[in-house]
Scaffold this active site. Sequence first.
Site, PDB file in Angstrom:
ATOM      1  N   THR A 198      -1.908   1.802   8.001  1.00  0.00           N
ATOM      2  CA  THR A 198      -2.435   2.043   6.662  1.00  0.00           C
ATOM      3  C   THR A 198      -2.701   3.547   6.543  1.00  0.00           C
ATOM      4  O   THR A 198      -2.518   4.295   7.498  1.00  0.00           O
ATOM      5  CB  THR A 198      -3.742   1.271   6.426  1.00  0.00           C
ATOM      6  OG1 THR A 198      -4.826   1.965   7.065  1.00  0.00           O
ATOM      7  CG2 THR A 198      -3.667  -0.161   6.948  1.00  0.00           C
ATOM      8  N   HIS A 237       0.682   4.339   0.930  1.00  0.00           N
ATOM      9  CA  HIS A 237       0.788   2.949   0.509  1.00  0.00           C
ATOM     10  C   HIS A 237      -0.009   2.084   1.483  1.00  0.00           C
ATOM     11  O   HIS A 237      -0.497   2.564   2.510  1.00  0.00           O
ATOM     12  CB  HIS A 237       2.247   2.506   0.459  1.00  0.00           C
ATOM     13  CG  HIS A 237       2.987   3.030  -0.742  1.00  0.00           C
ATOM     14  ND1 HIS A 237       2.483   2.935  -2.022  1.00  0.00           N
ATOM     15  CD2 HIS A 237       4.201   3.644  -0.854  1.00  0.00           C
ATOM     16  CE1 HIS A 237       3.337   3.470  -2.877  1.00  0.00           C
ATOM     17  NE2 HIS A 237       4.376   3.917  -2.197  1.00  0.00           N
ATOM     18  N   ALA A 238      -0.130   0.801   1.149  1.00  0.00           N
ATOM     19  CA  ALA A 238      -0.934  -0.076   1.992  1.00  0.00           C
ATOM     20  C   ALA A 238      -0.494  -0.010   3.451  1.00  0.00           C
ATOM     21  O   ALA A 238      -1.327  -0.015   4.361  1.00  0.00           O
ATOM     22  CB  ALA A 238      -0.853  -1.513   1.477  1.00  0.00           C
ATOM     23  N   GLU A 239       0.821   0.068   3.695  1.00  0.00           N
ATOM     24  CA  GLU A 239       1.327   0.184   5.055  1.00  0.00           C
ATOM     25  C   GLU A 239       2.562   1.067   5.093  1.00  0.00           C
ATOM     26  O   GLU A 239       3.349   1.099   4.130  1.00  0.00           O
ATOM     27  CB  GLU A 239       1.703  -1.193   5.616  1.00  0.00           C
ATOM     28  CG  GLU A 239       0.889  -1.626   6.808  1.00  0.00           C
ATOM     29  CD  GLU A 239      -0.419  -2.266   6.392  1.00  0.00           C
ATOM     30  OE1 GLU A 239      -1.377  -2.202   7.172  1.00  0.00           O
ATOM     31  OE2 GLU A 239      -0.480  -2.819   5.290  1.00  0.00           O
ATOM     32  N   THR A 240       2.700   1.756   6.207  1.00  0.00           N
ATOM     33  CA  THR A 240       3.951   2.424   6.548  1.00  0.00           C
ATOM     34  C   THR A 240       4.388   1.892   7.902  1.00  0.00           C
ATOM     35  O   THR A 240       3.587   1.831   8.843  1.00  0.00           O
ATOM     36  CB  THR A 240       3.789   3.951   6.594  1.00  0.00           C
ATOM     37  OG1 THR A 240       3.403   4.414   5.295  1.00  0.00           O
ATOM     38  CG2 THR A 240       5.089   4.629   6.999  1.00  0.00           C
TER      39      THR A 240
END
Length: 278
Positions: A67, A44-47
Amino acid sequence: MRIRIVDAFTDRPFAGNPAGVLLLDGDGFPADGWLQDVAMEVNHAETAFAHRLPAGGDADWALRWFTPVTEVAMCGHATLATAHVLHTTGTHESPVRFATRSGVLVATPAADGAITLDFPTAPLTPVAIPDGVAEALGAEPVAAFDTGANVGDLLVELADEKTVRGLAPDHKALAAHSARGIIATARADDPAGGYDYLSRCFFPNVGIDEDPVTGSAHTALAPHWSARLGRPDLTGLTGLQVSPRTGLVRTGLRGERTLLTGRAVTVIEGELHAGPDA
C-alpha cells in the site's frame, strides 16, 4: 522499466480497484525502501512487484504487495492485475503460480478473459461485537467475526443492504478494532439483481480509508455467506463491493481454498525512470 495501472474486478476502465504493476528484471526484489517509495508514488490501494523464478520450482513468479504506507500479507485485486499483465503481454500464458507471503497463489486465465485466483479461505471465528464499533461505523452490527492472520480484518454483518450503502464511518475510530480494517456486509435485497451479497471495506490501518474492491476480503465473505445463505460450496456466489467505483467478485468455496474470479483492464502503461539505483 514498464509500469502499468490496471483496474481489477471490472471489465471497463475507471471502475473496479486500480493497482500498480511492475514486472522486475533479475532474480530478486530491490530494497524494501525503494518498493515502498514506488507504492507511495503510485498512491493506489496496492502496487504489485513481481519477478520471475527459476524453472522447475513450486512457483513461477515471486510477488509482493505494498500500500502507500506498508507491505501487506495478501492482496486479491493486485494479484489479479499482475496475472492480467502477464497474460495480455504474453509474458506468461498458462496458469501462473505466485510465491507470496500467503503461500503459493495460482491465477488461471479463461478464454473469455476472466481470471480465477486460488486463495486460502479465511478462518472465521465469531467474536463479541467490540465496544465502539457501532459508533465508529454509524450502524449496529448483528454479528462480528475475526478473519485470521492473512486477512486481518473484523467482518461485521449489518441488518440490510441499505445500511451498508449508507455507512459514513469515522475512519480514525475504526482503526482501533482490527489489524487492517473492517469488512461491512449484508445480503442482497434482491437476489435477482446479479449479486448475492454486498460489502464495503475500510482499511485505515494501512492507509486506505475505503478500498474500491477487495479480493482478499472475499476469502472471508465467501464462507460467511455460503453458510448464511445455505448455498452448496460448488454453486458459487457473487459479491458486489459498493464503493464509489464498485466491482463484482465471483466466488467459489472449496474448503480450505476460495476461488475468486474477475476481469481486469489495463488503463495506463508508462516508463518508470527512478530505478532502485537512481
